[in-house]
Design a protein around this motif. Structure first.
Motif, PDB file in Angstrom:
ATOM      1  N   SER A  68       0.843  -1.201   0.000  1.00  0.00           N
ATOM      2  CA  SER A  68       0.000   0.000   0.000  1.00  0.00           C
ATOM      3  C   SER A  68       0.877   1.249   0.000  1.00  0.00           C
ATOM      4  CB  SER A  68      -0.895   0.033   1.252  1.00  0.00           C
ATOM      5  OG  SER A  68      -0.109   0.258   2.407  1.00  0.00           O
ATOM      6  N   GLY A  69       0.240   2.369  -0.225  1.00  0.00           N
ATOM      7  CA  GLY A  69       0.947   3.640  -0.125  1.00  0.00           C
ATOM      8  C   GLY A  69       1.371   3.926   1.305  1.00  0.00           C
ATOM      9  N   LEU A  70       0.497   3.565   2.241  1.00  0.00           N
ATOM     10  CA  LEU A  70       0.839   3.725   3.662  1.00  0.00           C
ATOM     11  C   LEU A  70       2.139   3.002   3.986  1.00  0.00           C
ATOM     12  CD1 LEU A  70       0.043   4.351   6.702  1.00  0.00           C
ATOM     13  CD2 LEU A  70      -1.100   2.140   6.677  1.00  0.00           C
ATOM     14  N   ASP A  71       2.228   1.737   3.580  1.00  0.00           N
ATOM     15  CA  ASP A  71       3.437   0.958   3.852  1.00  0.00           C
ATOM     16  C   ASP A  71       4.646   1.537   3.126  1.00  0.00           C
ATOM     17  OD1 ASP A  71       1.901  -0.718   5.362  1.00  0.00           O
ATOM     18  OD2 ASP A  71       2.160  -2.496   4.094  1.00  0.00           O
ATOM     19  N   PHE A  96      -4.829  10.761   5.749  1.00  0.00           N
ATOM     20  CA  PHE A  96      -4.280  10.503   7.087  1.00  0.00           C
ATOM     21  C   PHE A  96      -3.089   9.552   7.016  1.00  0.00           C
ATOM     22  CE2 PHE A  96      -4.395   8.521  11.403  1.00  0.00           C
ATOM     23  CZ  PHE A  96      -4.020   9.657  12.099  1.00  0.00           C
ATOM     24  N   ALA A  97      -3.018   8.750   5.952  1.00  0.00           N
ATOM     25  CA  ALA A  97      -1.925   7.774   5.806  1.00  0.00           C
ATOM     26  C   ALA A  97      -0.546   8.431   5.921  1.00  0.00           C
ATOM     27  CB  ALA A  97      -2.046   7.053   4.473  1.00  0.00           C
ATOM     28  N   THR A  98      -0.397   9.670   5.478  1.00  0.00           N
ATOM     29  CA  THR A  98       0.918  10.326   5.543  1.00  0.00           C
ATOM     30  C   THR A  98       1.376  10.424   6.999  1.00  0.00           C
ATOM     31  OG1 THR A  98       0.181  11.660   3.652  1.00  0.00           O
ATOM     32  CG2 THR A  98       2.240  12.309   4.726  1.00  0.00           C
ATOM     33  N   GLU A 164       9.335  11.999  -0.438  1.00  0.00           N
ATOM     34  CA  GLU A 164       8.234  12.614  -1.174  1.00  0.00           C
ATOM     35  C   GLU A 164       7.023  11.668  -1.192  1.00  0.00           C
ATOM     36  OE1 GLU A 164       9.426  14.607  -4.883  1.00  0.00           O
ATOM     37  OE2 GLU A 164      11.496  14.092  -4.390  1.00  0.00           O
ATOM     38  N   ASP A 165       5.882  12.176  -0.737  1.00  0.00           N
ATOM     39  CA  ASP A 165       4.638  11.411  -0.844  1.00  0.00           C
ATOM     40  C   ASP A 165       3.997  11.785  -2.181  1.00  0.00           C
ATOM     41  OD1 ASP A 165       2.023  10.460  -0.801  1.00  0.00           O
ATOM     42  OD2 ASP A 165       1.698  10.907   1.329  1.00  0.00           O
ATOM     43  N   ALA A 166       4.155  10.879  -3.146  1.00  0.00           N
ATOM     44  CA  ALA A 166       3.616  11.104  -4.491  1.00  0.00           C
ATOM     45  C   ALA A 166       2.474  10.131  -4.782  1.00  0.00           C
ATOM     46  CB  ALA A 166       4.722  10.970  -5.530  1.00  0.00           C
ATOM     47  N   ALA A 167       1.718   9.782  -3.727  1.00  0.00           N
ATOM     48  CA  ALA A 167       0.573   8.875  -3.909  1.00  0.00           C
ATOM     49  C   ALA A 167      -0.422   9.436  -4.919  1.00  0.00           C
ATOM     50  CB  ALA A 167      -0.120   8.626  -2.574  1.00  0.00           C
ATOM     51  N   GLN A 168      -0.493  10.773  -5.004  1.00  0.00           N
ATOM     52  CA  GLN A 168      -1.458  11.415  -5.900  1.00  0.00           C
ATOM     53  C   GLN A 168      -0.788  11.974  -7.151  1.00  0.00           C
ATOM     54  OE1 GLN A 168      -3.896  14.224  -3.734  1.00  0.00           O
ATOM     55  NE2 GLN A 168      -4.383  12.754  -2.127  1.00  0.00           N
ATOM     56  N   ALA A 169       0.506  11.763  -7.302  1.00  0.00           N
ATOM     57  CA  ALA A 169       1.232  12.562  -8.298  1.00  0.00           C
ATOM     58  C   ALA A 169       2.169  11.750  -9.181  1.00  0.00           C
ATOM     59  CB  ALA A 169       1.999  13.670  -7.586  1.00  0.00           C
ATOM     60  N   THR A 188       4.515   5.907  -3.533  1.00  0.00           N
ATOM     61  CA  THR A 188       3.292   6.067  -4.312  1.00  0.00           C
ATOM     62  C   THR A 188       2.316   4.951  -3.963  1.00  0.00           C
ATOM     63  OG1 THR A 188       2.429   6.752  -6.456  1.00  0.00           O
ATOM     64  CG2 THR A 188       3.856   4.815  -6.438  1.00  0.00           C
ATOM     65  N   SER A 189       1.073   5.129  -4.401  1.00  0.00           N
ATOM     66  CA  SER A 189      -0.013   4.214  -4.042  1.00  0.00           C
ATOM     67  C   SER A 189      -0.739   3.761  -5.294  1.00  0.00           C
ATOM     68  CB  SER A 189      -0.995   4.951  -3.125  1.00  0.00           C
ATOM     69  OG  SER A 189      -2.241   4.267  -3.046  1.00  0.00           O
ATOM     70  N   PHE A 190      -1.189   2.495  -5.271  1.00  0.00           N
ATOM     71  CA  PHE A 190      -2.032   1.985  -6.360  1.00  0.00           C
ATOM     72  C   PHE A 190      -3.453   1.748  -5.877  1.00  0.00           C
ATOM     73  CE2 PHE A 190       2.289   0.007  -7.160  1.00  0.00           C
ATOM     74  CZ  PHE A 190       2.712   1.051  -7.965  1.00  0.00           C
ATOM     75  N   THR A 193      -8.528   4.452  -6.611  1.00  0.00           N
ATOM     76  CA  THR A 193      -8.862   5.801  -7.101  1.00  0.00           C
ATOM     77  C   THR A 193      -7.656   6.575  -7.609  1.00  0.00           C
ATOM     78  OG1 THR A 193      -8.548   6.843  -4.948  1.00  0.00           O
ATOM     79  CG2 THR A 193     -10.772   6.042  -5.448  1.00  0.00           C
ATOM     80  N   LYS A 194      -6.447   6.104  -7.327  1.00  0.00           N
ATOM     81  CA  LYS A 194      -5.240   6.868  -7.702  1.00  0.00           C
ATOM     82  C   LYS A 194      -5.053   6.855  -9.224  1.00  0.00           C
ATOM     83  CE  LYS A 194      -4.795   7.771  -3.495  1.00  0.00           C
ATOM     84  NZ  LYS A 194      -3.965   7.441  -2.368  1.00  0.00           N
ATOM     85  N   ASN A 195      -4.186   7.711  -9.722  1.00  0.00           N
ATOM     86  CA  ASN A 195      -4.027   7.811 -11.179  1.00  0.00           C
ATOM     87  C   ASN A 195      -3.590   6.484 -11.798  1.00  0.00           C
ATOM     88  OD1 ASN A 195      -4.498  10.465 -10.469  1.00  0.00           O
ATOM     89  ND2 ASN A 195      -3.100  11.283 -12.029  1.00  0.00           N
TER      90      ASN A 195
HETATM   91  C1  LIG Z   1      -3.801   7.470  -0.924  1.00  0.00           C
HETATM   92  C2  LIG Z   1      -2.741   8.212  -0.212  1.00  0.00           C
HETATM   93  C3  LIG Z   1      -1.860   7.574   0.677  1.00  0.00           C
HETATM   94  C4  LIG Z   1      -2.046   6.154   1.132  1.00  0.00           C
HETATM   95  O1  LIG Z   1      -2.090   5.219   0.125  1.00  0.00           O
HETATM   96  P1  LIG Z   1      -2.795   3.790   0.400  1.00  0.00           P
HETATM   97  O2  LIG Z   1      -2.363   2.957  -0.747  1.00  0.00           O
HETATM   98  O3  LIG Z   1      -4.258   4.026   0.451  1.00  0.00           O
HETATM   99  O4  LIG Z   1      -2.261   3.284   1.702  1.00  0.00           O
HETATM  100  C5  LIG Z   1      -0.840   8.302   1.232  1.00  0.00           C
HETATM  101  N1  LIG Z   1      -0.692   9.604   0.937  1.00  0.00           N
HETATM  102  C6  LIG Z   1      -1.519  10.252   0.110  1.00  0.00           C
HETATM  103  C7  LIG Z   1      -1.275  11.689  -0.190  1.00  0.00           C
HETATM  104  C8  LIG Z   1      -2.578   9.590  -0.489  1.00  0.00           C
HETATM  105  O5  LIG Z   1      -3.404  10.243  -1.302  1.00  0.00           O
END
Ligand SMILES: *Cc1c(COP(=O)(O)O)cnc(C)c1O
Length: 375
Positions: A68-71, A96-98, A164-169, A188-190, A193-195
Protein backbone atom coordinates in the motif's frame (compact mmCIF):
# COMPACT_ATOMS: atom_id res chain seq x y z
CA UNK A 1 -43.51 9.99 -20.12
CA UNK A 2 -45.35 12.89 -18.49
CA UNK A 3 -46.21 10.99 -15.30
CA UNK A 4 -44.33 10.44 -12.07
CA UNK A 5 -41.11 11.91 -10.81
CA UNK A 6 -38.97 13.86 -13.25
CA UNK A 7 -36.08 11.78 -14.57
CA UNK A 8 -32.96 12.62 -12.61
CA UNK A 9 -29.97 13.40 -14.84
CA UNK A 10 -27.40 10.59 -15.18
CA UNK A 11 -24.74 10.82 -12.50
CA UNK A 12 -21.37 12.40 -13.22
CA UNK A 13 -19.16 10.26 -11.00
CA UNK A 14 -15.99 11.04 -9.08
CA UNK A 15 -14.59 7.68 -10.18
CA UNK A 16 -15.83 5.32 -12.86
CA UNK A 17 -14.45 1.85 -12.32
CA UNK A 18 -17.02 0.21 -14.60
CA UNK A 19 -16.00 2.31 -17.61
CA UNK A 20 -12.39 1.53 -16.77
CA UNK A 21 -13.22 -2.17 -16.64
CA UNK A 22 -14.65 -2.08 -20.16
CA UNK A 23 -11.35 -0.69 -21.40
CA UNK A 24 -8.99 -2.96 -19.46
CA UNK A 25 -10.87 -6.23 -18.93
CA UNK A 26 -9.31 -8.20 -21.80
CA UNK A 27 -5.81 -7.26 -20.67
CA UNK A 28 -6.65 -7.99 -17.03
CA UNK A 29 -7.93 -11.45 -17.93
CA UNK A 30 -4.76 -12.10 -19.90
CA UNK A 31 -2.64 -11.03 -16.91
CA UNK A 32 -4.60 -13.28 -14.54
CA UNK A 33 -4.17 -16.19 -16.94
CA UNK A 34 -0.45 -15.51 -17.25
CA UNK A 35 0.09 -15.38 -13.48
CA UNK A 36 -2.10 -18.40 -12.83
CA UNK A 37 -0.28 -20.48 -15.41
CA UNK A 38 3.11 -19.42 -14.10
CA UNK A 39 2.42 -21.17 -10.81
CA UNK A 40 4.33 -18.42 -8.96
CA UNK A 41 2.22 -16.05 -6.85
CA UNK A 42 4.50 -14.02 -4.56
CA UNK A 43 7.65 -12.02 -5.42
CA UNK A 44 8.28 -13.47 -8.85
CA UNK A 45 8.93 -12.21 -12.33
CA UNK A 46 5.75 -10.07 -12.58
CA UNK A 47 6.76 -7.96 -9.59
CA UNK A 48 10.34 -7.74 -10.82
CA UNK A 49 9.35 -6.70 -14.34
CA UNK A 50 6.68 -4.28 -13.14
CA UNK A 51 9.22 -2.67 -10.82
CA UNK A 52 11.65 -2.21 -13.70
CA UNK A 53 8.97 -0.70 -15.93
CA UNK A 54 7.68 1.59 -13.18
CA UNK A 55 11.23 2.75 -12.43
CA UNK A 56 11.61 3.55 -16.12
CA UNK A 57 8.22 5.33 -16.41
CA UNK A 58 8.82 7.42 -13.31
CA UNK A 59 12.29 8.49 -14.39
CA UNK A 60 13.82 7.12 -11.18
CA UNK A 61 16.22 4.24 -11.01
CA UNK A 62 14.52 1.76 -8.70
CA UNK A 63 11.00 0.76 -7.71
CA UNK A 64 10.03 -1.59 -4.89
CA UNK A 65 6.45 -2.90 -4.93
CA UNK A 66 4.72 -3.01 -1.54
CA UNK A 67 1.22 -3.63 -0.21
CA UNK A 68 0.00 0.00 0.00
CA UNK A 69 0.95 3.64 -0.13
CA UNK A 70 0.84 3.73 3.66
CA UNK A 71 3.44 0.96 3.85
CA UNK A 72 5.57 2.61 1.16
CA UNK A 73 5.93 5.70 3.36
CA UNK A 74 6.61 3.72 6.54
CA UNK A 75 9.13 1.40 4.87
CA UNK A 76 11.00 4.23 3.16
CA UNK A 77 11.18 6.21 6.40
CA UNK A 78 12.46 3.20 8.30
CA UNK A 79 15.45 2.88 5.95
CA UNK A 80 16.71 6.14 7.49
CA UNK A 81 17.26 4.35 10.80
CA UNK A 82 16.19 7.36 12.85
CA UNK A 83 15.96 6.98 16.63
CA UNK A 84 12.45 6.47 18.04
CA UNK A 85 10.75 9.80 18.70
CA UNK A 86 12.73 11.71 16.07
CA UNK A 87 10.73 14.58 14.61
CA UNK A 88 9.43 14.59 11.06
CA UNK A 89 8.08 17.70 9.42
CA UNK A 90 4.97 17.21 7.29
CA UNK A 91 1.71 18.69 6.06
CA UNK A 92 -1.59 18.72 7.97
CA UNK A 93 -3.73 18.64 4.79
CA UNK A 94 -3.41 15.17 3.26
CA UNK A 95 -4.73 11.63 3.47
CA UNK A 96 -4.28 10.50 7.09
CA UNK A 97 -1.92 7.77 5.81
CA UNK A 98 0.92 10.33 5.54
CA UNK A 99 0.79 11.01 9.27
CA UNK A 100 -0.07 7.41 10.18
CA UNK A 101 3.06 6.12 8.40
CA UNK A 102 5.27 8.59 10.31
CA UNK A 103 3.76 7.47 13.62
CA UNK A 104 4.01 3.78 12.70
CA UNK A 105 7.70 4.30 11.93
CA UNK A 106 8.07 5.40 15.57
CA UNK A 107 8.53 9.08 14.68
CA UNK A 108 6.79 12.26 15.79
CA UNK A 109 4.93 14.43 13.26
CA UNK A 110 5.56 18.17 13.31
CA UNK A 111 3.21 20.21 11.15
CA UNK A 112 3.59 23.43 9.20
CA UNK A 113 0.76 25.15 7.41
CA UNK A 114 -0.05 24.84 3.71
CA UNK A 115 -0.08 27.77 1.29
CA UNK A 116 -2.98 28.90 -0.92
CA UNK A 117 -2.34 25.99 -3.31
CA UNK A 118 -3.20 23.55 -0.50
CA UNK A 119 0.30 22.04 -0.58
CA UNK A 120 2.76 22.32 2.29
CA UNK A 121 4.19 25.84 2.56
CA UNK A 122 7.84 25.34 1.60
CA UNK A 123 8.76 28.83 2.83
CA UNK A 124 7.49 28.02 6.31
CA UNK A 125 9.19 24.62 6.18
CA UNK A 126 12.53 26.25 5.30
CA UNK A 127 12.15 28.85 8.02
CA UNK A 128 11.36 26.19 10.60
CA UNK A 129 14.37 24.10 9.56
CA UNK A 130 16.58 27.17 9.84
CA UNK A 131 15.32 27.98 13.33
CA UNK A 132 15.59 24.54 14.93
CA UNK A 133 17.92 21.58 14.61
CA UNK A 134 15.72 18.77 15.93
CA UNK A 135 13.85 18.03 12.71
CA UNK A 136 15.20 14.73 11.35
CA UNK A 137 13.28 14.43 8.07
CA UNK A 138 10.62 16.07 5.89
CA UNK A 139 7.63 14.31 4.28
CA UNK A 140 6.01 16.71 1.80
CA UNK A 141 2.97 15.65 -0.24
CA UNK A 142 2.49 16.39 -3.93
CA UNK A 143 -1.20 16.96 -3.23
CA UNK A 144 -3.99 16.89 -5.84
CA UNK A 145 -1.46 15.70 -8.47
CA UNK A 146 0.50 18.98 -8.34
CA UNK A 147 4.27 18.87 -8.09
CA UNK A 148 5.81 20.94 -5.32
CA UNK A 149 8.42 23.40 -6.57
CA UNK A 150 11.46 21.17 -7.12
CA UNK A 151 14.04 23.93 -6.72
CA UNK A 152 12.71 24.98 -3.34
CA UNK A 153 12.37 21.35 -2.29
CA UNK A 154 16.04 20.77 -3.23
CA UNK A 155 17.15 23.50 -0.84
CA UNK A 156 15.36 21.67 1.96
CA UNK A 157 16.76 18.29 0.86
CA UNK A 158 20.26 19.76 1.31
CA UNK A 159 19.46 20.10 5.03
CA UNK A 160 17.33 17.05 5.95
CA UNK A 161 16.36 13.80 4.21
CA UNK A 162 13.18 14.29 2.19
CA UNK A 163 10.66 11.52 1.54
CA UNK A 164 8.23 12.61 -1.17
CA UNK A 165 4.64 11.41 -0.84
CA UNK A 166 3.62 11.10 -4.49
CA UNK A 167 0.57 8.87 -3.91
CA UNK A 168 -1.46 11.41 -5.90
CA UNK A 169 1.23 12.56 -8.30
CA UNK A 170 2.72 9.71 -10.29
CA UNK A 171 4.26 11.13 -13.53
CA UNK A 172 3.96 14.76 -12.33
CA UNK A 173 6.95 17.00 -12.97
CA UNK A 174 8.31 20.27 -11.66
CA UNK A 175 9.90 22.28 -14.49
CA UNK A 176 10.49 19.10 -16.46
CA UNK A 177 11.99 17.19 -13.53
CA UNK A 178 9.98 14.13 -12.36
CA UNK A 179 8.58 14.15 -8.82
CA UNK A 180 10.78 11.95 -6.70
CA UNK A 181 14.02 13.35 -8.10
CA UNK A 182 14.75 15.44 -5.01
CA UNK A 183 14.06 13.18 -2.06
CA UNK A 184 16.05 10.13 -0.93
CA UNK A 185 12.88 8.18 -1.76
CA UNK A 186 9.33 8.63 -2.99
CA UNK A 187 6.20 6.74 -2.01
CA UNK A 188 3.29 6.07 -4.31
CA UNK A 189 -0.01 4.21 -4.04
CA UNK A 190 -2.03 1.99 -6.36
CA UNK A 191 -5.24 2.39 -4.36
CA UNK A 192 -8.00 2.08 -6.99
CA UNK A 193 -8.86 5.80 -7.10
CA UNK A 194 -5.24 6.87 -7.70
CA UNK A 195 -4.03 7.81 -11.18
CA UNK A 196 -2.39 4.38 -11.49
CA UNK A 197 -5.06 2.52 -9.52
CA UNK A 198 -4.91 -1.26 -9.26
CA UNK A 199 -7.85 -3.62 -8.84
CA UNK A 200 -7.10 -3.62 -5.12
CA UNK A 201 -4.41 -2.28 -2.81
CA UNK A 202 -0.77 -1.76 -3.66
CA UNK A 203 2.03 0.77 -3.52
CA UNK A 204 5.67 1.32 -4.30
CA UNK A 205 8.81 3.04 -3.09
CA UNK A 206 10.70 4.80 -5.89
CA UNK A 207 14.30 5.88 -5.43
CA UNK A 208 17.51 6.65 -7.25
CA UNK A 209 19.48 5.07 -4.39
CA UNK A 210 20.14 1.34 -4.79
CA UNK A 211 20.87 0.97 -1.07
CA UNK A 212 17.49 2.50 -0.15
CA UNK A 213 15.75 0.15 -2.61
CA UNK A 214 17.60 -2.79 -1.10
CA UNK A 215 16.57 -1.75 2.42
CA UNK A 216 12.93 -1.51 1.33
CA UNK A 217 13.05 -5.00 -0.22
CA UNK A 218 14.25 -6.40 3.10
CA UNK A 219 11.63 -4.54 5.14
CA UNK A 220 8.68 -5.54 2.93
CA UNK A 221 9.50 -9.23 3.39
CA UNK A 222 9.65 -9.73 7.20
CA UNK A 223 13.03 -8.04 7.34
CA UNK A 224 14.77 -11.06 5.82
CA UNK A 225 17.86 -10.48 3.76
CA UNK A 226 18.43 -14.16 3.12
CA UNK A 227 15.87 -16.92 3.51
CA UNK A 228 15.04 -17.39 7.21
CA UNK A 229 17.61 -14.78 8.25
CA UNK A 230 15.78 -11.81 9.76
CA UNK A 231 18.07 -8.83 10.15
CA UNK A 232 15.22 -6.51 11.07
CA UNK A 233 11.65 -6.48 12.35
CA UNK A 234 10.07 -6.06 8.95
CA UNK A 235 6.53 -6.16 7.63
CA UNK A 236 4.56 -8.42 5.38
CA UNK A 237 4.08 -5.80 2.69
CA UNK A 238 4.61 -7.52 -0.63
CA UNK A 239 2.92 -6.48 -3.85
CA UNK A 240 1.19 -9.63 -5.17
CA UNK A 241 2.24 -11.16 -8.48
CA UNK A 242 -1.39 -10.87 -9.58
CA UNK A 243 -1.58 -7.13 -8.90
CA UNK A 244 1.84 -6.56 -10.41
CA UNK A 245 0.84 -8.49 -13.52
CA UNK A 246 -2.36 -6.49 -13.92
CA UNK A 247 -0.60 -3.19 -13.25
CA UNK A 248 2.18 -4.07 -15.68
CA UNK A 249 0.22 -5.08 -18.77
CA UNK A 250 -3.32 -3.70 -18.28
CA UNK A 251 -2.83 -0.39 -16.45
CA UNK A 252 0.67 1.11 -16.62
CA UNK A 253 0.72 1.10 -20.46
CA UNK A 254 -2.42 3.31 -20.37
CA UNK A 255 -1.22 5.73 -17.69
CA UNK A 256 0.27 8.29 -20.09
CA UNK A 257 -2.94 8.54 -22.13
CA UNK A 258 -5.09 8.69 -18.99
CA UNK A 259 -2.86 11.44 -17.59
CA UNK A 260 -3.16 13.39 -20.84
CA UNK A 261 -6.97 13.16 -20.62
CA UNK A 262 -6.92 14.39 -16.99
CA UNK A 263 -4.82 17.37 -18.12
CA UNK A 264 -7.20 18.09 -20.96
CA UNK A 265 -10.20 18.08 -18.61
CA UNK A 266 -8.36 20.29 -16.11
CA UNK A 267 -7.68 22.75 -18.93
CA UNK A 268 -11.38 22.87 -19.82
CA UNK A 269 -12.35 23.37 -16.16
CA UNK A 270 -9.75 26.11 -15.64
CA UNK A 271 -11.03 27.96 -18.67
CA UNK A 272 -14.74 27.30 -18.05
CA UNK A 273 -14.71 28.17 -14.35
CA UNK A 274 -12.70 31.37 -14.64
CA UNK A 275 -14.89 34.09 -13.14
CA UNK A 276 -17.38 31.61 -11.61
CA UNK A 277 -18.82 33.30 -8.52
CA UNK A 278 -19.47 30.26 -6.35
CA UNK A 279 -15.91 28.86 -6.31
CA UNK A 280 -12.32 30.03 -6.44
CA UNK A 281 -9.59 27.92 -7.99
CA UNK A 282 -6.52 27.50 -5.79
CA UNK A 283 -3.25 28.36 -7.58
CA UNK A 284 -1.04 25.57 -8.90
CA UNK A 285 2.55 25.59 -7.50
CA UNK A 286 5.13 27.39 -9.68
CA UNK A 287 6.60 25.09 -12.30
CA UNK A 288 4.16 22.22 -11.67
CA UNK A 289 3.29 19.95 -14.59
CA UNK A 290 0.35 18.50 -12.70
CA UNK A 291 -1.30 15.14 -13.25
CA UNK A 292 -4.62 16.32 -11.76
CA UNK A 293 -5.44 13.45 -9.43
CA UNK A 294 -8.10 15.78 -8.04
CA UNK A 295 -9.61 19.05 -9.19
CA UNK A 296 -9.88 21.17 -6.04
CA UNK A 297 -12.01 24.30 -5.75
CA UNK A 298 -12.63 26.60 -2.79
CA UNK A 299 -16.34 27.22 -2.22
CA UNK A 300 -17.28 30.82 -1.51
CA UNK A 301 -20.07 30.40 1.02
CA UNK A 302 -21.85 27.32 2.33
CA UNK A 303 -20.00 24.18 1.17
CA UNK A 304 -22.66 21.70 2.27
CA UNK A 305 -25.28 23.66 0.32
CA UNK A 306 -23.01 23.72 -2.75
CA UNK A 307 -22.52 19.94 -2.55
CA UNK A 308 -26.25 19.44 -2.22
CA UNK A 309 -26.97 21.62 -5.23
CA UNK A 310 -24.39 19.78 -7.34
CA UNK A 311 -25.84 16.46 -6.18
CA UNK A 312 -29.32 17.61 -7.21
CA UNK A 313 -27.88 18.34 -10.66
CA UNK A 314 -26.38 14.84 -10.77
CA UNK A 315 -22.78 15.85 -10.06
CA UNK A 316 -20.80 13.98 -7.42
CA UNK A 317 -18.27 16.01 -5.43
CA UNK A 318 -16.02 15.31 -2.44
CA UNK A 319 -13.95 17.05 0.21
CA UNK A 320 -10.15 16.60 0.41
CA UNK A 321 -9.81 16.79 3.38
CA UNK A 322 -12.45 17.79 5.93
CA UNK A 323 -10.34 17.21 9.05
CA UNK A 324 -6.65 18.03 9.37
CA UNK A 325 -4.32 15.21 10.43
CA UNK A 326 -3.37 16.84 13.77
CA UNK A 327 -7.08 17.16 14.61
CA UNK A 328 -7.79 13.44 14.21
CA UNK A 329 -8.89 11.61 17.37
CA UNK A 330 -6.17 8.97 16.84
CA UNK A 331 -3.51 11.59 17.60
CA UNK A 332 -5.04 12.68 20.90
CA UNK A 333 -2.89 10.37 23.04
CA UNK A 334 0.40 10.54 21.17
CA UNK A 335 3.06 13.21 20.75
CA UNK A 336 2.98 15.64 17.83
CA UNK A 337 3.54 19.35 17.29
CA UNK A 338 1.11 21.62 15.49
CA UNK A 339 1.14 25.41 15.45
CA UNK A 340 -1.88 27.44 14.33
CA UNK A 341 -2.76 26.27 10.79
CA UNK A 342 -5.11 28.97 9.45
CA UNK A 343 -4.71 28.26 5.73
CA UNK A 344 -5.17 24.51 6.14
CA UNK A 345 -8.17 25.14 8.42
CA UNK A 346 -9.76 27.33 5.75
CA UNK A 347 -9.24 24.68 3.05
CA UNK A 348 -10.55 21.93 5.34
CA UNK A 349 -13.70 24.01 5.73
CA UNK A 350 -14.17 25.15 2.12
CA UNK A 351 -12.41 22.82 -0.34
CA UNK A 352 -14.60 20.89 -2.77
CA UNK A 353 -13.24 18.50 -5.42
CA UNK A 354 -14.98 18.14 -8.79
CA UNK A 355 -15.01 14.92 -10.84
CA UNK A 356 -11.82 14.47 -12.86
CA UNK A 357 -11.01 11.05 -14.27
CA UNK A 358 -10.07 9.84 -17.74
CA UNK A 359 -13.50 8.40 -18.55
CA UNK A 360 -15.46 11.65 -18.28
CA UNK A 361 -17.02 12.66 -21.59
CA UNK A 362 -16.81 16.21 -22.94
CA UNK A 363 -20.58 16.52 -22.33
CA UNK A 364 -20.13 15.53 -18.67
CA UNK A 365 -17.33 18.06 -18.23
CA UNK A 366 -19.61 20.74 -19.72
CA UNK A 367 -22.39 19.72 -17.31
CA UNK A 368 -20.05 20.06 -14.34
CA UNK A 369 -19.02 23.54 -15.47
CA UNK A 370 -22.64 24.66 -15.93
CA UNK A 371 -23.60 23.24 -12.53
CA UNK A 372 -20.69 24.95 -10.75
CA UNK A 373 -21.43 28.25 -12.49
CA UNK A 374 -24.99 28.06 -11.16
CA UNK A 375 -23.73 28.10 -7.54
C1 LIG B 1 -3.80 7.47 -0.92
C2 LIG B 1 -2.74 8.21 -0.21
C3 LIG B 1 -1.86 7.57 0.68
C4 LIG B 1 -2.05 6.15 1.13
O1 LIG B 1 -2.09 5.22 0.13
P1 LIG B 1 -2.80 3.79 0.40
O2 LIG B 1 -2.36 2.96 -0.75
O3 LIG B 1 -4.26 4.03 0.45
O4 LIG B 1 -2.26 3.28 1.70
C5 LIG B 1 -0.84 8.30 1.23
N1 LIG B 1 -0.69 9.60 0.94
C6 LIG B 1 -1.52 10.25 0.11
C7 LIG B 1 -1.28 11.69 -0.19
C8 LIG B 1 -2.58 9.59 -0.49
O5 LIG B 1 -3.40 10.24 -1.30
Amino acid sequence: MAYGRPMSPPLVRLNDFTSQWEVVSADVHAAVERVGRSGWLILGSEVKTFEAELAQASGLGHAVGVASGLDAIEIALRTLGLPPGAKVLTTPLTAFATTLAIVRAGLVPVYVDVDASGLVDLGQAEALLASRSDIAAFVPVHLYGHALDGERLSRIAAKVPVLEDAAQAILAKSRGVPVGSVGFATATSFYPTKNLGALGDGGAVLTRDAAVADGCRVLRDYGQRAKYVHDELGLNSRLDELHAGILRTALLPRLAAWTARRREIAGVYLEGLRGAKGVKLPPVPDGSESVWHLFPTVVQGDRAAAMKKLADLGIQSAVHYPRLAPHQPALAQIPYEAPALPVADELAAQELSLPIHPFLTDAEVARVIDAVKSL
